[in-house]
Design a protein around this motif. Structure first.
Motif, short mmCIF file in Angstrom:
data_model
loop_
_atom_site.label_atom_id
_atom_site.label_comp_id
_atom_site.label_asym_id
_atom_site.label_seq_id
_atom_site.Cartn_x
_atom_site.Cartn_y
_atom_site.Cartn_z
N PHE A 113 0.81 -1.21 0.00
CA PHE A 113 0.00 0.00 0.00
C PHE A 113 0.84 1.26 0.00
O PHE A 113 1.96 1.29 0.50
N GLN A 114 0.23 2.31 -0.57
CA GLN A 114 0.86 3.62 -0.68
C GLN A 114 1.34 4.11 0.68
O GLN A 114 2.43 4.63 0.83
N ASP A 115 0.51 3.91 1.68
CA ASP A 115 0.80 4.47 2.98
C ASP A 115 1.11 3.33 3.95
O ASP A 115 0.23 2.75 4.55
N ALA A 116 2.41 3.04 4.11
CA ALA A 116 2.82 1.91 4.94
C ALA A 116 2.31 2.07 6.36
O ALA A 116 1.95 1.10 7.03
N ASN A 117 2.26 3.32 6.80
CA ASN A 117 1.83 3.61 8.15
C ASN A 117 0.46 3.07 8.48
O ASN A 117 0.25 2.45 9.51
N SER A 118 -0.49 3.34 7.60
CA SER A 118 -1.86 2.98 7.94
C SER A 118 -2.19 1.55 7.50
O SER A 118 -3.24 1.04 7.83
N SER A 119 -1.28 0.92 6.75
CA SER A 119 -1.60 -0.44 6.31
C SER A 119 -1.03 -1.49 7.26
O SER A 119 -1.33 -2.66 7.13
N LEU A 120 -0.22 -1.08 8.22
CA LEU A 120 0.28 -2.02 9.22
C LEU A 120 -0.47 -1.79 10.53
O LEU A 120 -0.48 -0.69 11.05
N ASN A 121 -1.09 -2.80 11.03
CA ASN A 121 -1.83 -2.68 12.28
C ASN A 121 -0.89 -2.32 13.43
O ASN A 121 0.01 -3.07 13.78
N PRO A 122 -1.09 -1.12 14.04
CA PRO A 122 -0.14 -0.63 15.04
C PRO A 122 -0.11 -1.48 16.31
O PRO A 122 0.85 -1.42 17.07
N ARG A 123 -1.16 -2.27 16.54
CA ARG A 123 -1.21 -3.05 17.78
C ARG A 123 -0.62 -4.45 17.63
O ARG A 123 -0.56 -5.20 18.58
N LYS A 124 -0.23 -4.77 16.39
CA LYS A 124 0.34 -6.10 16.19
C LYS A 124 1.85 -6.04 16.07
O LYS A 124 2.40 -5.10 15.52
N ARG A 125 2.49 -7.09 16.59
CA ARG A 125 3.93 -7.19 16.40
C ARG A 125 4.21 -7.54 14.95
O ARG A 125 3.40 -8.16 14.27
N VAL A 126 5.42 -7.16 14.50
CA VAL A 126 5.85 -7.43 13.14
C VAL A 126 5.65 -8.91 12.78
O VAL A 126 5.20 -9.26 11.70
N PHE A 172 9.80 1.62 13.75
CA PHE A 172 10.61 1.58 12.52
C PHE A 172 10.47 2.86 11.71
O PHE A 172 9.47 3.57 11.83
N SER A 173 11.49 3.12 10.88
CA SER A 173 11.43 4.27 9.98
C SER A 173 10.53 3.95 8.80
O SER A 173 10.12 2.80 8.60
N GLY A 174 10.22 4.97 8.01
CA GLY A 174 9.34 4.80 6.86
C GLY A 174 9.81 3.70 5.91
O GLY A 174 9.02 2.86 5.47
N GLY A 175 11.10 3.71 5.63
CA GLY A 175 11.63 2.73 4.70
C GLY A 175 11.55 1.31 5.26
O GLY A 175 11.25 0.36 4.55
N GLN A 176 11.79 1.20 6.55
CA GLN A 176 11.72 -0.11 7.20
C GLN A 176 10.28 -0.63 7.22
O GLN A 176 10.03 -1.81 6.98
N LYS A 177 9.32 0.29 7.49
CA LYS A 177 7.91 -0.11 7.48
C LYS A 177 7.53 -0.60 6.09
O LYS A 177 6.80 -1.58 5.95
N GLN A 178 8.01 0.11 5.07
CA GLN A 178 7.69 -0.29 3.71
C GLN A 178 8.23 -1.70 3.46
O GLN A 178 7.58 -2.52 2.82
N ARG A 179 9.40 -2.01 4.01
CA ARG A 179 9.95 -3.36 3.83
C ARG A 179 9.14 -4.42 4.55
O ARG A 179 9.02 -5.56 4.09
#
Ligand SMILES: Nc1ncnc2c1ncn2[C@@H]1O[C@H](COP(=O)(O)OP(=O)(O)OP(=O)(O)O)[C@@H](O)[C@H]1O
Ligand SMILES: Nc1ncnc2c1ncn2[C@@H]1O[C@H](COP(=O)(O)OP(=O)(O)OP(=O)(O)O)[C@@H](O)[C@H]1O
Ligand SMILES: [Mg+2]
Ligand SMILES: [Mg+2]
Lengths: 335, 315
Positions: free
Chosen positions: B97-110, B154-161
């Protein structure tokens, strides 16, 4: 070349933020000047201190947690040390600022038309009618369709790109002598971006203003800048006239940035890039070559103990001596 | 041979209004799009903001209702099965997704974020799952201890990964990547692009790569479509689009790309003004009286352009 006239001189500027009880430099000992009729680009990765430099110049940092030392000389004033009321006269009239984040810089409760005419009220003797006219003219200039409707709207009713253009209209309303533009076109698509860059150029031709353009888009830099300063970890690590910087980059960081641009490489080829990130403010190295941790394969004695800027050709400055030993081949091996 | 075909895809949003809240108008977000995907290839989708790129991607993956048209996957019509949780289609087609931030559930571990598709589609023991997660983290160049952390660390790039690791977890055939690098710094962007190419080579993946950065698209894509108001104005191989652009809108986009050669800037600016003037003057050749893009016409085996047939010849 036409005679160069100095507009703004920054000397030994330190801007530090308080985290818990310690101040950390986000801008570390920057000295640079801006000439009349010049576009000076500031480039570098996220977190390297570009916006901090910009807000220091326009005096818009949070005064409680920020400490500024050094000099920012404009006319007979040191902007780093004048009172807020004095700064209010300078801001808008002499210095216009375009912010990175237009949504947070615009007042959500005030109509677009009023926000633009506000600085005209403060800094000009225009009548109400004249102000109205000027506002429409400005919105036309920044390429907003249907300005008569837009003046009556609120920020949330505009798309990101339109808000950005409103910010630009506000910044140029009083034809300031200095424009500080922080990522002015990052939110826009290429056709609108081109239009905004043309506008800044036109405006400059008319008013002979000096523009500080902050961006991480090197394409934009190549399109309109006259001179470029590359920042890393709060310091300027390379500074050069625009053609010199693109044709003859020296510092490993500058070269890595240039190599990360896809359009320059031929297709399918791997982008050559130095791995890693700018460290966070608290973890920034405060001694030696700040870039050394990103190029661990370079021998320690290729760096200076206290790296300073060296003039390698007229107007071209590079920090440290490590660039003489750097190449990407060994970068591959080093990773 | 293509493994997947999109035929005459339309996504229209009704606009309701008036006293009875009836449908008063339609937004033709996607209006008659055709595409096919071959193994190991990257397909670029570029165009103005609001032209329907994300909607196209979301419709393919099943996050958006399709008004009409069909999707054929490995010879089967899957148009109405895109939403079935455990279907092969759902396993094989993934999205970044375009926006890695909102596509990863913040309450879940990686760990749980990446494991989600694995748990849906593969029956693995805990041990095997753990091993697979470690593998995936290694593929995207992140340390193993990342799996116990939360996205905000994580940073933006890491979230994207992390988003990429999740997308590749079940060896997909096609990844729809919606502006995967537009929020990233240059050097991080380069790291992610290199990485996307690496895993493509290794696994024979295909990408639908959505972006407004024509430099990035040129670097990544074999085949490119230019979108304008829900329709393709031009589609072709990379060379067709960059060396022989035919539609005025494509030419306009290409002429506006900033170039990193300061020496040629004045020349290019003149060129751009010329294209801009032609764009104003020749609209009728490229859009019908309602401003709609014409149907695509073949001008070579690989290159299609939307022009008014009656105006053909005059380029
Ligand atoms: N008010 C503040 N308090 C504490 N730290 C801050 C503050 N503002 C910025 N920083 C830190 O100072 C450093 C420089 O930030 P700055 O915003 O100037 O970076 P930048 O170069 O503009 O980055 P970007 O390209 O992401 O906009 C960063 O490490 C940032 O986290
Ligand atoms: N839920 C919705 N209801 C009504 N209209 C919508 C909806 N979602 C999208 N649209 C409209 O559909 C059109 C296409 O939107 P889409 O998000 O696909 O554009 P895009 O090409 O991805 O743009 P961007 O480059 O800005 O991401 C736009 O005009 C948008 O306003
Ligand atoms: Mg910034
Ligand atoms: Mg989109």
């Amino acid at each position: 070349m036409a005679n160069i006239e100095n507009l703004l001189t920054i000397k030994n500027l330190h801007t530090s933020f308080r985290i818990k009880d310690t101040y950390y430099d986000a801008v570390e000992n920057i000295s640079i000047n801006l000439n009349k009729n010049e576009i000076l680009a500031i480039v570098g990765e996220s977190g390297c201190g570009k916006s901090t430099l910009a807000t220091s110049i326009v005096g818009l940092h949070d005064p409680i947690n920020t400490k500024i030392t050094g000099e920012i000389l404009y006319k007979d004033l040191n902007l780093a040390a004048i009172s807020e009321s004095k700064f209010n006269d300078v801001r808008g009239n002499d210095i216009g600022m375009i912010f990175q984040d237009p949504l947070s810089a615009l007042n959500p409760l005030v109509r677009i038309g009023e926000q633009i005419s506000e600085s005209l009220v403060y800094h000009t003797k225009f009548t109400k009618e004249q102000r109205k006219e000027r506002v429409i003219e400005l919105l036309n200039q920044v390429g907003i369709p249907n300005p008569e409707r837009v003046v009556r709207q609120f920020p949330h009713q505009l798309s990101g790109g339109m808000r950005q253009r409103v910010m630009i209209a506000i910044a140029i309303a009083c034809k300031p002598a200095i424009i500080v533009a922080d990522e002015p076109t990052t939110a826009l698509d290429v056709t609108i971006q081109a239009q905004i860059l043309d506008l800044l150029k036109e405006l400059q031709a008319e008013t002979k203003s000096g523009i500080i353009l902050i961006t991480h888009d090197l394409g934009v830099v190549a399109e309109i800048a006259d001179r470029v300063a590359v920042m890393y970890a709060g310091q300027v690590i390379e500074e050069a006239p625009v053609e010199e910087l693109f044709n003859n980059p020296k510092h490993p960081y500058t070269r890595s940035l240039l190599n990360s641009i896809p359009q320059m490489n031929s297709e399918n080829e791997k982008l050559q890039v130095i791995q890693g990130l700018v460290p966070s403010l608290k973890n920034l190295p405060r001694e030696g070559c700040r870039f050394s941790s990103r190029v661990p394969w370079l021998d320690a004695n290729t760096h200076e103990v206290n790296p300073v800027l060296h003039e390698v050709s007229p107007g071209h400055f590079v920090r440290c001596t490590c660039w003489k030993h750097f190449d990407f081949e060994s970068a591959e091996g080093g990773n | 041979m293509s493994f997947m075909q999109i035929k005459d895809l339309c996504v229209h949003y009704p606009i309701r209004g008036g006293f009875f809240n009836t449908v008063v108008d339609q937004v033709y977000a996607v209006d008659g799009v055709n595409m096919e995907f071959e193994k190991g290839k990257t397909y670029g989708l570029v165009g103005e903001s609001g032209s329907g790129k994300s909607t196209t991607g979301k419709a393919i993956i099943g996050l958006e209702k399709i008004t009409s048209g069909s999707i054929i996957y490995e010879g089967k019509d899957v148009t109405n099965q895109r939403r079935e949780r455990t279907s092969a289609y759902n396993r094989d087609i993934q999205m970044i997704f375009q926006d890695a931030n909102s596509s990863l559930n913040p309450r879940k571990r990686v760990k749980d974020i990446i494991a989600e598709p694995i748990r849906n589609f593969l029956k693995l023991s805990d041990q095997e799952e753990n091993k697979r997660i470690n593998e995936l983290l290694a593929i995207v160049g992140m340390p193993e201890d990342a799996k116990y952390k939360y996205p905000h660390e994580f940073s933006g790039g890491q979230k994207q990964r992390i988003g990429i690791a999740r997308a590749v977890a079940c060896n997909p055939k096609l990844i729809i990547a919606d502006e995967p690098v537009s929020a990233l710094d240059l050097s991080v962007q380069a790291q992610v692009l290199n990485f996307m190419k690496d895993i493509q080579e290794e696994f024979g993946l295909s990408y639908l790569f959505i972006s407004h950065d024509l430099g990035v698209v040129k670097h990544m894509c074999d085949h490119i479509s230019i979108m304008y108001k829900g329709r393709f104005v031009e589609t072709g191989r990379r060379e067709d689009i960059y060396q022989d652009p035919q539609h005025i809108y494509t030419q306009r986009l290409l002429s506006a790309i900033p170039n990193i050669e300061p020496a040629t800037r004045i020349e290019r600016n003149k060129e751009r003004q010329g294209v801009e003037a032609r764009y104003q003057a020749e609209q009728h050749k490229y859009y019908d009286e309602n401003g709609k893009v014409y149907a695509l016409e073949k001008i070579s085996d690989t290159h299609l352009v939307a022009v008014n047939i009656n105006e053909k010849g005059g380029k």
